[in-house]
Scaffold this motif. Structure first.
Motif, PDB file in Angstrom:
ATOM      1  N   ALA A 123      18.590  54.275  55.704  1.00  0.00           N
ATOM      2  CA  ALA A 123      17.811  54.801  56.829  1.00  0.00           C
ATOM      3  C   ALA A 123      16.731  53.829  57.287  1.00  0.00           C
ATOM      4  CB  ALA A 123      17.180  56.135  56.438  1.00  0.00           C
ATOM      5  N   TYR A 124      16.256  52.962  56.395  1.00  0.00           N
ATOM      6  CA  TYR A 124      15.128  52.091  56.739  1.00  0.00           C
ATOM      7  C   TYR A 124      15.452  50.611  56.562  1.00  0.00           C
ATOM      8  CZ  TYR A 124      12.105  56.098  57.302  1.00  0.00           C
ATOM      9  OH  TYR A 124      11.537  57.244  57.773  1.00  0.00           O
ATOM     10  N   ILE A 125      16.707  50.240  56.719  1.00  0.00           N
ATOM     11  CA  ILE A 125      17.059  48.828  56.616  1.00  0.00           C
ATOM     12  C   ILE A 125      16.357  48.039  57.728  1.00  0.00           C
ATOM     13  CG2 ILE A 125      19.157  49.066  58.005  1.00  0.00           C
ATOM     14  CD1 ILE A 125      20.459  47.034  56.055  1.00  0.00           C
ATOM     15  N   TYR A 126      15.855  46.847  57.386  1.00  0.00           N
ATOM     16  CA  TYR A 126      15.090  45.952  58.242  1.00  0.00           C
ATOM     17  C   TYR A 126      13.675  46.471  58.538  1.00  0.00           C
ATOM     18  CZ  TYR A 126      19.457  43.458  58.980  1.00  0.00           C
ATOM     19  OH  TYR A 126      20.632  42.750  58.790  1.00  0.00           O
ATOM     20  N   HIS A 127      13.282  47.536  57.873  1.00  0.00           N
ATOM     21  CA  HIS A 127      11.910  48.032  58.027  1.00  0.00           C
ATOM     22  C   HIS A 127      11.039  47.494  56.892  1.00  0.00           C
ATOM     23  CE1 HIS A 127      13.828  50.854  60.763  1.00  0.00           C
ATOM     24  NE2 HIS A 127      12.622  51.261  61.161  1.00  0.00           N
ATOM     25  N   CYS A 128       9.811  47.246  57.192  1.00  0.00           N
ATOM     26  CA  CYS A 128       8.854  46.859  56.155  1.00  0.00           C
ATOM     27  C   CYS A 128       8.368  48.100  55.423  1.00  0.00           C
ATOM     28  CB  CYS A 128       7.668  46.121  56.792  1.00  0.00           C
ATOM     29  SG  CYS A 128       8.115  44.549  57.562  1.00  0.00           S
ATOM     30  N   PRO A 129       8.021  47.971  54.155  1.00  0.00           N
ATOM     31  CA  PRO A 129       7.580  49.144  53.393  1.00  0.00           C
ATOM     32  C   PRO A 129       6.398  49.870  54.016  1.00  0.00           C
ATOM     33  CG  PRO A 129       8.048  47.328  51.925  1.00  0.00           C
ATOM     34  CD  PRO A 129       8.127  46.779  53.315  1.00  0.00           C
ATOM     35  N   GLN A 130       5.485  49.149  54.624  1.00  0.00           N
ATOM     36  CA  GLN A 130       4.309  49.793  55.196  1.00  0.00           C
ATOM     37  C   GLN A 130       4.623  50.589  56.460  1.00  0.00           C
ATOM     38  OE1 GLN A 130       4.714  46.516  54.744  1.00  0.00           O
ATOM     39  NE2 GLN A 130       3.893  45.276  56.453  1.00  0.00           N
ATOM     40  N   ASP A 131       5.821  50.401  57.008  1.00  0.00           N
ATOM     41  CA  ASP A 131       6.209  51.141  58.213  1.00  0.00           C
ATOM     42  C   ASP A 131       6.929  52.458  57.912  1.00  0.00           C
ATOM     43  OD1 ASP A 131       5.160  49.058  59.701  1.00  0.00           O
ATOM     44  OD2 ASP A 131       7.088  47.993  59.802  1.00  0.00           O
ATOM     45  N   VAL A 132       7.152  52.745  56.671  1.00  0.00           N
ATOM     46  CA  VAL A 132       7.872  53.971  56.278  1.00  0.00           C
ATOM     47  C   VAL A 132       6.872  55.126  56.192  1.00  0.00           C
ATOM     48  CG1 VAL A 132       9.279  55.092  54.520  1.00  0.00           C
ATOM     49  CG2 VAL A 132       9.599  52.662  55.028  1.00  0.00           C
ATOM     50  N   PRO A 133       7.120  56.253  56.902  1.00  0.00           N
ATOM     51  CA  PRO A 133       6.193  57.391  56.838  1.00  0.00           C
ATOM     52  C   PRO A 133       6.140  57.978  55.432  1.00  0.00           C
ATOM     53  CG  PRO A 133       7.728  57.609  58.680  1.00  0.00           C
ATOM     54  CD  PRO A 133       8.240  56.495  57.815  1.00  0.00           C
ATOM     55  N   ALA A 134       5.041  58.627  55.154  1.00  0.00           N
ATOM     56  CA  ALA A 134       4.902  59.294  53.854  1.00  0.00           C
ATOM     57  C   ALA A 134       5.856  60.489  53.767  1.00  0.00           C
ATOM     58  CB  ALA A 134       3.458  59.761  53.656  1.00  0.00           C
ATOM     59  N   GLY A 135       6.300  60.764  52.573  1.00  0.00           N
ATOM     60  CA  GLY A 135       7.170  61.917  52.359  1.00  0.00           C
ATOM     61  C   GLY A 135       8.640  61.647  52.528  1.00  0.00           C
ATOM     62  N   GLU A 136       9.024  60.367  52.692  1.00  0.00           N
ATOM     63  CA  GLU A 136      10.433  60.063  52.863  1.00  0.00           C
ATOM     64  C   GLU A 136      11.160  59.984  51.514  1.00  0.00           C
ATOM     65  OE1 GLU A 136      12.012  59.344  56.335  1.00  0.00           O
ATOM     66  OE2 GLU A 136      10.450  60.871  56.170  1.00  0.00           O
ATOM     67  N   PHE A 137      10.531  59.336  50.541  1.00  0.00           N
ATOM     68  CA  PHE A 137      11.151  59.176  49.228  1.00  0.00           C
ATOM     69  C   PHE A 137      10.042  59.023  48.192  1.00  0.00           C
ATOM     70  CE2 PHE A 137      13.804  56.760  46.072  1.00  0.00           C
ATOM     71  CZ  PHE A 137      14.748  57.767  45.875  1.00  0.00           C
ATOM     72  N   HIS A 138      10.385  59.303  46.915  1.00  0.00           N
ATOM     73  CA  HIS A 138       9.339  59.288  45.893  1.00  0.00           C
ATOM     74  C   HIS A 138       8.975  57.877  45.429  1.00  0.00           C
ATOM     75  CE1 HIS A 138      13.005  59.046  43.450  1.00  0.00           C
ATOM     76  NE2 HIS A 138      12.245  58.549  42.472  1.00  0.00           N
ATOM     77  N   LEU A 139       9.735  56.866  45.878  1.00  0.00           N
ATOM     78  CA  LEU A 139       9.442  55.470  45.572  1.00  0.00           C
ATOM     79  C   LEU A 139       9.216  54.705  46.872  1.00  0.00           C
ATOM     80  CD1 LEU A 139      12.116  54.729  42.811  1.00  0.00           C
ATOM     81  CD2 LEU A 139       9.666  55.143  42.468  1.00  0.00           C
ATOM     82  N   PRO A 140       8.446  53.611  46.835  1.00  0.00           N
ATOM     83  CA  PRO A 140       8.278  52.802  48.054  1.00  0.00           C
ATOM     84  C   PRO A 140       9.571  52.080  48.400  1.00  0.00           C
ATOM     85  CG  PRO A 140       7.207  51.739  46.189  1.00  0.00           C
ATOM     86  CD  PRO A 140       7.627  53.089  45.712  1.00  0.00           C
ATOM     87  N   LEU A 141       9.684  51.686  49.646  1.00  0.00           N
ATOM     88  CA  LEU A 141      10.880  50.983  50.087  1.00  0.00           C
ATOM     89  C   LEU A 141      10.923  49.597  49.442  1.00  0.00           C
ATOM     90  CD1 LEU A 141      13.257  51.229  52.181  1.00  0.00           C
ATOM     91  CD2 LEU A 141      11.810  49.836  53.707  1.00  0.00           C
ATOM     92  N   PRO A 142      12.043  49.224  48.803  1.00  0.00           N
ATOM     93  CA  PRO A 142      12.129  47.882  48.223  1.00  0.00           C
ATOM     94  C   PRO A 142      11.974  46.805  49.306  1.00  0.00           C
ATOM     95  CG  PRO A 142      13.866  49.288  47.364  1.00  0.00           C
ATOM     96  CD  PRO A 142      13.234  50.036  48.492  1.00  0.00           C
ATOM     97  N   LYS A 143      11.353  45.701  48.950  1.00  0.00           N
ATOM     98  CA  LYS A 143      11.066  44.649  49.936  1.00  0.00           C
ATOM     99  C   LYS A 143      12.327  43.968  50.427  1.00  0.00           C
ATOM    100  CE  LYS A 143       6.328  43.722  48.502  1.00  0.00           C
ATOM    101  NZ  LYS A 143       5.358  42.712  48.022  1.00  0.00           N
ATOM    102  N   TYR A 144      13.371  43.898  49.632  1.00  0.00           N
ATOM    103  CA  TYR A 144      14.594  43.227  50.089  1.00  0.00           C
ATOM    104  C   TYR A 144      15.250  43.979  51.227  1.00  0.00           C
ATOM    105  CZ  TYR A 144      16.826  46.572  46.817  1.00  0.00           C
ATOM    106  OH  TYR A 144      17.225  47.691  46.152  1.00  0.00           O
ATOM    107  N   VAL A 145      14.957  45.306  51.389  1.00  0.00           N
ATOM    108  CA  VAL A 145      15.538  46.081  52.487  1.00  0.00           C
ATOM    109  C   VAL A 145      15.043  45.535  53.822  1.00  0.00           C
ATOM    110  CG1 VAL A 145      15.722  48.380  53.518  1.00  0.00           C
ATOM    111  CG2 VAL A 145      15.778  48.120  51.035  1.00  0.00           C
ATOM    112  N   ALA A 146      13.796  45.082  53.839  1.00  0.00           N
ATOM    113  CA  ALA A 146      13.242  44.515  55.077  1.00  0.00           C
ATOM    114  C   ALA A 146      13.999  43.279  55.518  1.00  0.00           C
ATOM    115  CB  ALA A 146      11.766  44.182  54.867  1.00  0.00           C
ATOM    116  N   LEU A 147      14.674  42.603  54.594  1.00  0.00           N
ATOM    117  CA  LEU A 147      15.435  41.389  54.912  1.00  0.00           C
ATOM    118  C   LEU A 147      16.905  41.689  55.155  1.00  0.00           C
ATOM    119  CD1 LEU A 147      13.819  38.990  52.295  1.00  0.00           C
ATOM    120  CD2 LEU A 147      13.128  39.426  54.673  1.00  0.00           C
TER     121      LEU A 147
END
Length: 240
Positions: free
Chosen positions: A121-145
């Motif tokens: 759902a958040y591929i190519y997104h930076c972790p800081q751009d993910v709204p709160a309440g989406e998942f219990h862990l932060p978005l991994p940084k490699y997803v942004a790439l």
């Protein structure tokens, strides 16, 4: 009545008193009457027969308390039978006393229940751009790439670089990281990654040939280049 008759009567009365029966003197009759006492069926009564058809029934003084044990006690017809009191049950009162000042946070709910859906759902997104309440862990940084999936079991140079870089930027703790170049057929020789400089070296516990040394130098340089490239790409897209 002359004196002689009086004396004879007195003697007669005295002799009668010495017998077992009772003597009752009747002034209207010339002869003394012997009275026989008999016991009646009622132990509290005395029946006296004077022999002339007169029967007297008397109650024994002081014996009115006598009770015949053979006589059954009669219960009155209209008597109410005795009742046995029934036990009563009272529901206990339970008091709850929560800890003073304690606060209870509700259990949070998240939009995604697994890491794979979250990453897609958040591929190519930076972790800081993910709204709160989406998942219990932060978005991994490699997803942004543009990378998704697990990189624990790496089987090529790029996957090994993503694995090492993810551990480093995820807070590996400053310890050196070992990666085995299985893709190059050199699984017995670990490549050592410095998390601070991203420099990669190799080591061996046995002597190696010149050809093997050359191969290890090559794969070490390739892995170092891939890790530093990931660093540069991420910094350009998301910063730190």
């Amino acid at each position: 009545m002359n004196k002689l008759n009086l004396i004879l009567r007195a003697i007669s009365c005295g002799s009668l008193l010495l017998t077992s029966g009772s003597v009752i003197y009747n002034a209207n009759q010339p002869e003394a009457v012997t009275v026989a006492e008999t016991q009646s069926e009622d132990p509290n009564k005395i029946v006296t027969d004077n022999g002339h058809g007169t029967v007297t029934v008397e109650t024994k003084p002081g014996d009115s308390h006598y009770v015949d044990n053979n006589v059954e006690e009669q219960t009155p017809v209209n008597a109410t039978p005795p009742t046995t009191p029934q036990p009563t049950y009272t529901e206990p009162t339970i008091y709850y006393s929560p800890t003073a000042g304690a606060t209870y946070e509700p259990i949070p709910t998240y939009r995604f229940s697994n890491i794979h859906d979250f990453e897609r759902a958040y591929i190519y997104h930076c972790p800081q751009d993910v709204p709160a309440g989406e998942f219990h862990l932060p978005l991994p940084k490699y997803v942004a790439l543009g990378y998704i999936g697990s990189y624990i079991n790496y089987n090529d140079l790029q996957t090994a670089a993503i694995y090492a870089w993810t551990l480093i930027v995820g807070g590996f703790g400053g310890q050196t990281l070992e990666v085995y170049p299985n893709w190059a057929g050199l699984s017995s020789y670990p490549l050592v990654v410095d998390p601070a400089t991203r420099n990669v070296t190799w080591k061996s516990y046995v002597s190696v040939s010149d050809d093997t040394k050359a191969q290890l130098e090559t794969v070490s340089a390739q892995l170092q280049s891939e890790i530093k490239s990931l660093d540069q790409q991420y910094y350009a897209k998301c910063g730190y």
